[in-house]
Design an enzyme around this catalytic site. Structure first.
Site, PDB file in Angstrom:
ATOM      1  CG  ASP A  71     109.128 -13.978  59.021  1.00 57.21           C
ATOM      2  OD1 ASP A  71     109.204 -13.393  57.816  1.00 57.21           O
ATOM      3  OD2 ASP A  71     110.033 -14.369  59.544  1.00 57.21           O
ATOM      4  CD  GLU A 108     113.673 -14.092  67.807  1.00 62.68           C
ATOM      5  OE1 GLU A 108     114.823 -14.773  67.423  1.00 62.68           O
ATOM      6  OE2 GLU A 108     113.881 -12.737  67.477  1.00 62.68           O
TER       7      GLU A 108
HETATM    8  C1  F6R Z   1     112.879 -13.972  57.681  1.00 64.39           C
HETATM    9  C2  F6R Z   1     113.331 -15.124  58.271  1.00 64.39           C
HETATM   10  C3  F6R Z   1     114.359 -14.928  59.181  1.00 64.39           C
HETATM   11  C4  F6R Z   1     115.536 -15.017  58.417  1.00 64.39           C
HETATM   12  C5  F6R Z   1     117.010 -15.206  59.148  1.00 64.39           C
HETATM   13  C6  F6R Z   1     118.294 -14.888  58.261  1.00 64.39           C
HETATM   14  O1  F6R Z   1     111.501 -14.003  56.741  1.00 64.39           O
HETATM   15  O2  F6R Z   1     112.135 -15.679  58.466  1.00 64.39           O
HETATM   16  O3  F6R Z   1     114.274 -16.295  60.058  1.00 64.39           O
HETATM   17  O4  F6R Z   1     115.767 -15.957  57.401  1.00 64.39           O
HETATM   18  O5  F6R Z   1     116.733 -14.257  60.095  1.00 64.39           O
HETATM   19  O6  F6R Z   1     118.230 -13.761  57.959  1.00 64.39           O
HETATM   20  P1  F6R Z   1     119.405 -13.455  56.997  1.00 64.39           P
HETATM   21  O7  F6R Z   1     119.320 -14.191  55.631  1.00 64.39           O
HETATM   22  O8  F6R Z   1     119.432 -11.915  56.608  1.00 64.39           O
HETATM   23  O9  F6R Z   1     120.626 -13.708  57.733  1.00 64.39           O
END
Ligand code: F6R
Length: 264
Positions: A67, A144
Protein backbone atom coordinates in the site's frame (compact mmCIF):
# COMPACT_ATOMS: atom_id res chain seq x y z
CA UNK A 1 -2.78 -21.83 10.10
CA UNK A 2 0.44 -21.91 12.11
CA UNK A 3 0.77 -19.72 15.17
CA UNK A 4 4.33 -19.11 16.42
CA UNK A 5 4.50 -17.49 19.84
CA UNK A 6 7.63 -15.52 20.67
CA UNK A 7 8.78 -13.58 23.69
CA UNK A 8 9.10 -10.13 22.16
CA UNK A 9 9.54 -7.92 19.17
CA UNK A 10 13.23 -8.80 18.74
CA UNK A 11 12.54 -12.55 18.67
CA UNK A 12 9.76 -12.03 16.13
CA UNK A 13 11.89 -9.87 13.86
CA UNK A 14 14.72 -12.40 13.88
CA UNK A 15 12.46 -15.36 13.17
CA UNK A 16 10.62 -13.54 10.38
CA UNK A 17 13.89 -12.46 8.76
CA UNK A 18 15.21 -16.03 8.94
CA UNK A 19 12.03 -17.37 7.32
CA UNK A 20 12.22 -14.79 4.54
CA UNK A 21 15.92 -15.51 4.02
CA UNK A 22 15.11 -19.23 3.84
CA UNK A 23 12.48 -18.56 1.18
CA UNK A 24 14.99 -16.51 -0.88
CA UNK A 25 17.59 -19.28 -0.58
CA UNK A 26 15.04 -21.79 -1.86
CA UNK A 27 13.92 -19.52 -4.70
CA UNK A 28 16.40 -16.71 -5.52
CA UNK A 29 13.86 -15.00 -7.83
CA UNK A 30 11.26 -14.93 -5.06
CA UNK A 31 8.28 -12.59 -5.54
CA UNK A 32 8.03 -10.99 -2.12
CA UNK A 33 5.08 -8.95 -0.88
CA UNK A 34 6.16 -6.32 1.64
CA UNK A 35 4.53 -4.19 4.33
CA UNK A 36 5.57 -1.01 6.13
CA UNK A 37 4.93 0.10 9.71
CA UNK A 38 6.73 -0.12 13.03
CA UNK A 39 6.38 -3.92 13.24
CA UNK A 40 8.51 -4.29 10.11
CA UNK A 41 11.46 -2.14 11.18
CA UNK A 42 13.23 -4.95 13.09
CA UNK A 43 12.59 -7.50 10.33
CA UNK A 44 14.17 -5.24 7.73
CA UNK A 45 17.10 -4.50 10.04
CA UNK A 46 17.82 -8.25 10.26
CA UNK A 47 17.41 -8.72 6.49
CA UNK A 48 19.91 -5.90 5.91
CA UNK A 49 22.25 -7.56 8.43
CA UNK A 50 22.03 -10.93 6.67
CA UNK A 51 22.71 -9.24 3.33
CA UNK A 52 25.70 -7.34 4.70
CA UNK A 53 27.14 -10.56 6.13
CA UNK A 54 27.00 -11.91 2.58
CA UNK A 55 24.41 -14.59 3.25
CA UNK A 56 21.41 -13.06 1.47
CA UNK A 57 21.28 -12.03 -2.17
CA UNK A 58 18.32 -9.93 -3.31
CA UNK A 59 19.55 -9.40 -6.88
CA UNK A 60 16.78 -11.54 -8.41
CA UNK A 61 14.06 -10.88 -5.83
CA UNK A 62 10.98 -9.01 -7.06
CA UNK A 63 9.03 -6.96 -4.51
CA UNK A 64 5.47 -5.64 -4.32
CA UNK A 65 4.43 -3.36 -1.49
CA UNK A 66 0.93 -3.63 -0.11
CA UNK A 67 0.00 0.00 0.00
CA UNK A 68 0.83 3.69 -0.20
CA UNK A 69 -0.83 6.84 1.10
CA UNK A 70 -2.70 8.82 -1.50
CA UNK A 71 -1.36 12.32 -2.03
CA UNK A 72 2.17 11.81 -0.72
CA UNK A 73 5.00 12.22 -3.22
CA UNK A 74 7.71 9.56 -3.18
CA UNK A 75 10.07 12.08 -1.55
CA UNK A 76 7.77 12.71 1.43
CA UNK A 77 9.45 11.37 4.55
CA UNK A 78 6.21 9.66 5.61
CA UNK A 79 5.52 8.00 2.28
CA UNK A 80 5.77 4.23 2.35
CA UNK A 81 8.22 4.44 -0.55
CA UNK A 82 10.51 6.53 1.64
CA UNK A 83 10.08 4.07 4.51
CA UNK A 84 11.05 1.16 2.27
CA UNK A 85 14.22 2.83 0.96
CA UNK A 86 15.24 4.05 4.38
CA UNK A 87 14.71 0.71 6.14
CA UNK A 88 15.49 -1.83 3.43
CA UNK A 89 16.00 -1.04 -0.25
CA UNK A 90 18.87 1.43 0.14
CA UNK A 91 20.88 -1.17 2.06
CA UNK A 92 20.44 -4.31 -0.06
CA UNK A 93 21.20 -5.31 -3.65
CA UNK A 94 17.61 -5.40 -4.91
CA UNK A 95 17.34 -4.30 -8.54
CA UNK A 96 15.34 -1.05 -8.63
CA UNK A 97 13.42 -2.36 -11.68
CA UNK A 98 12.14 -5.18 -9.49
CA UNK A 99 10.65 -2.86 -6.84
CA UNK A 100 6.91 -2.13 -7.03
CA UNK A 101 5.17 0.27 -4.67
CA UNK A 102 1.75 1.78 -5.42
CA UNK A 103 2.07 5.35 -6.66
CA UNK A 104 0.51 7.74 -4.15
CA UNK A 105 0.57 10.66 -6.55
CA UNK A 106 -1.85 9.32 -9.15
CA UNK A 107 -4.91 11.38 -9.88
CA UNK A 108 -7.99 10.45 -11.83
CA UNK A 109 -8.27 6.98 -13.21
CA UNK A 110 -7.62 5.04 -10.02
CA UNK A 111 -9.29 1.86 -11.25
CA UNK A 112 -7.06 1.72 -14.30
CA UNK A 113 -3.93 2.31 -12.22
CA UNK A 114 -4.93 -0.33 -9.65
CA UNK A 115 -5.71 -2.87 -12.40
CA UNK A 116 -2.22 -2.25 -13.82
CA UNK A 117 -0.69 -2.93 -10.36
CA UNK A 118 -2.57 -6.22 -10.20
CA UNK A 119 -1.41 -6.97 -13.72
CA UNK A 120 2.23 -6.44 -12.73
CA UNK A 121 1.80 -8.94 -9.90
CA UNK A 122 0.32 -11.44 -12.35
CA UNK A 123 3.10 -10.87 -14.89
CA UNK A 124 5.70 -11.50 -12.18
CA UNK A 125 4.09 -14.92 -11.61
CA UNK A 126 2.12 -14.01 -8.47
CA UNK A 127 3.38 -13.33 -4.96
CA UNK A 128 5.27 -16.24 -3.40
CA UNK A 129 5.46 -14.86 0.12
CA UNK A 130 3.43 -11.96 1.50
CA UNK A 131 4.54 -10.22 4.69
CA UNK A 132 1.76 -8.55 6.71
CA UNK A 133 1.33 -6.44 9.82
CA UNK A 134 -2.08 -5.92 11.39
CA UNK A 135 -3.88 -2.79 12.52
CA UNK A 136 -5.61 -2.45 15.89
CA UNK A 137 -8.88 -2.70 13.97
CA UNK A 138 -7.76 -5.90 12.22
CA UNK A 139 -6.82 -4.30 8.92
CA UNK A 140 -4.24 -5.92 6.66
CA UNK A 141 -2.76 -3.60 4.07
CA UNK A 142 -5.22 -0.74 4.31
CA UNK A 143 -8.23 -3.03 4.08
CA UNK A 144 -10.28 -1.36 6.75
CA UNK A 145 -13.19 -3.08 8.52
CA UNK A 146 -16.04 -3.89 6.09
CA UNK A 147 -13.61 -4.37 3.18
CA UNK A 148 -14.86 -7.09 0.87
CA UNK A 149 -13.05 -10.39 1.27
CA UNK A 150 -12.84 -10.50 -2.54
CA UNK A 151 -11.46 -6.96 -2.85
CA UNK A 152 -8.63 -6.17 -5.26
CA UNK A 153 -6.07 -3.35 -5.36
CA UNK A 154 -8.04 -0.11 -5.12
CA UNK A 155 -8.39 3.34 -3.67
CA UNK A 156 -9.47 3.01 -0.06
CA UNK A 157 -10.74 5.56 2.44
CA UNK A 158 -8.95 5.15 5.78
CA UNK A 159 -10.88 4.64 9.01
CA UNK A 160 -10.71 7.27 11.75
CA UNK A 161 -8.83 4.78 13.97
CA UNK A 162 -6.13 4.36 11.32
CA UNK A 163 -5.91 8.11 10.68
CA UNK A 164 -5.49 8.66 14.45
CA UNK A 165 -2.88 5.88 14.73
CA UNK A 166 -0.90 7.36 11.85
CA UNK A 167 -1.21 11.02 12.77
CA UNK A 168 1.57 10.63 15.38
CA UNK A 169 4.02 10.12 12.52
CA UNK A 170 3.12 13.43 10.88
CA UNK A 171 4.35 16.84 11.98
CA UNK A 172 2.10 19.07 14.06
CA UNK A 173 -0.31 20.90 11.78
CA UNK A 174 0.40 18.48 8.93
CA UNK A 175 -2.73 16.60 7.92
CA UNK A 176 -2.27 12.84 7.86
CA UNK A 177 -3.61 11.18 4.67
CA UNK A 178 -7.26 10.21 4.47
CA UNK A 179 -6.95 7.68 1.63
CA UNK A 180 -4.53 5.07 0.33
CA UNK A 181 -3.99 2.72 -2.58
CA UNK A 182 -3.95 -0.81 -1.18
CA UNK A 183 -3.87 -4.37 -2.40
CA UNK A 184 -7.24 -5.97 -1.67
CA UNK A 185 -7.95 -8.91 0.59
CA UNK A 186 -8.56 -11.02 -2.52
CA UNK A 187 -5.15 -9.96 -3.85
CA UNK A 188 -3.46 -10.89 -0.57
CA UNK A 189 -5.21 -14.26 -0.41
CA UNK A 190 -3.70 -15.19 -3.79
CA UNK A 191 -0.16 -15.12 -2.34
CA UNK A 192 1.21 -18.66 -2.05
CA UNK A 193 2.36 -18.14 1.51
CA UNK A 194 1.47 -15.46 4.06
CA UNK A 195 3.40 -14.35 7.14
CA UNK A 196 1.64 -12.02 9.58
CA UNK A 197 3.54 -10.38 12.43
CA UNK A 198 2.02 -8.70 15.47
CA UNK A 199 3.50 -7.24 18.62
CA UNK A 200 2.14 -5.49 21.68
CA UNK A 201 -1.02 -5.52 23.73
CA UNK A 202 -2.80 -3.03 21.50
CA UNK A 203 -2.96 -5.73 18.81
CA UNK A 204 -4.19 -8.53 21.09
CA UNK A 205 -7.93 -8.15 20.38
CA UNK A 206 -7.40 -7.98 16.61
CA UNK A 207 -5.09 -11.02 16.73
CA UNK A 208 -7.56 -13.10 18.77
CA UNK A 209 -10.47 -12.20 16.49
CA UNK A 210 -8.41 -12.97 13.39
CA UNK A 211 -7.26 -16.41 14.54
CA UNK A 212 -10.10 -17.63 16.74
CA UNK A 213 -13.08 -15.51 15.73
CA UNK A 214 -15.53 -15.93 12.87
CA UNK A 215 -14.53 -14.93 9.35
CA UNK A 216 -16.05 -11.52 8.97
CA UNK A 217 -15.52 -8.37 6.95
CA UNK A 218 -15.58 -6.55 10.31
CA UNK A 219 -12.06 -7.97 10.91
CA UNK A 220 -10.20 -8.06 7.61
CA UNK A 221 -7.42 -10.35 8.88
CA UNK A 222 -9.99 -13.03 9.77
CA UNK A 223 -10.18 -13.69 6.00
CA UNK A 224 -6.71 -15.27 6.34
CA UNK A 225 -8.49 -18.32 7.81
CA UNK A 226 -9.48 -19.06 4.20
CA UNK A 227 -5.84 -19.33 3.13
CA UNK A 228 -4.11 -22.75 3.16
CA UNK A 229 -0.67 -21.52 4.22
CA UNK A 230 -0.62 -18.70 6.76
CA UNK A 231 1.84 -18.30 9.63
CA UNK A 232 1.23 -15.80 12.43
CA UNK A 233 4.29 -14.84 14.47
CA UNK A 234 3.20 -12.95 17.56
CA UNK A 235 4.70 -11.88 20.85
CA UNK A 236 3.31 -12.70 24.30
CA UNK A 237 1.51 -9.37 24.61
CA UNK A 238 -0.21 -9.65 21.23
CA UNK A 239 -1.11 -13.28 22.02
CA UNK A 240 -2.61 -12.45 25.42
CA UNK A 241 -6.26 -12.83 24.33
CA UNK A 242 -5.79 -16.13 22.48
CA UNK A 243 -7.48 -19.04 24.23
CA UNK A 244 -5.65 -21.95 22.51
CA UNK A 245 -2.01 -21.07 23.15
CA UNK A 246 -1.03 -24.58 24.39
CA UNK A 247 -2.53 -26.11 21.28
CA UNK A 248 -0.54 -23.76 19.01
CA UNK A 249 2.67 -24.82 20.80
CA UNK A 250 1.84 -28.51 20.26
CA UNK A 251 0.99 -27.94 16.60
CA UNK A 252 4.33 -26.24 16.13
CA UNK A 253 6.25 -29.08 17.79
CA UNK A 254 4.48 -31.69 15.66
CA UNK A 255 4.95 -29.62 12.50
CA UNK A 256 8.71 -29.42 13.14
CA UNK A 257 8.76 -33.19 13.61
CA UNK A 258 6.43 -34.39 10.86
CA UNK A 259 6.24 -31.71 8.16
CA UNK A 260 9.25 -29.40 8.65
CA UNK A 261 8.89 -28.05 5.10
CA UNK A 262 5.76 -26.31 6.29
CA UNK A 263 8.07 -24.14 8.43
CA UNK A 264 9.66 -22.77 5.21
C1 F6R B 1 1.46 -1.04 6.12
C2 F6R B 1 0.29 -1.89 6.31
C3 F6R B 1 -0.49 -1.85 7.59
C4 F6R B 1 0.38 -2.11 8.81
C5 F6R B 1 -0.46 -2.07 10.09
C6 F6R B 1 0.37 -2.24 11.34
O1 F6R B 1 2.06 -1.27 4.87
O2 F6R B 1 -0.04 -2.59 5.42
O3 F6R B 1 -1.51 -2.81 7.52
O4 F6R B 1 1.00 -3.36 8.70
O5 F6R B 1 -1.14 -0.85 10.16
O6 F6R B 1 1.22 -1.14 11.47
P1 F6R B 1 2.29 -1.08 12.66
O7 F6R B 1 3.27 -2.14 12.38
O8 F6R B 1 2.91 0.30 12.52
O9 F6R B 1 1.53 -1.28 13.91
Amino acid sequence: MLVILKRDDEAISLQAAQLIAGAVHKKPALVLGLATGSTMVGVYKHLVGLHQQGSLDFSRVVTFNLDEYLGLPATHRRSFRHFMYENLFAHINVNSHNIHIPDGTIRGNYDEYCASYENSIRKAGGIDLQLLGIGRNGHIGFNEPTSSIGSRTRLKVLSQETIDDNSKFFAKGEESPRCAITMGIGTILEARKILLLATGKSKSAAVAKSIEGPITSAVSASALQLHPDVTFIIDDAAASQLTQRDYYHRVLEMTALLTPDRLF
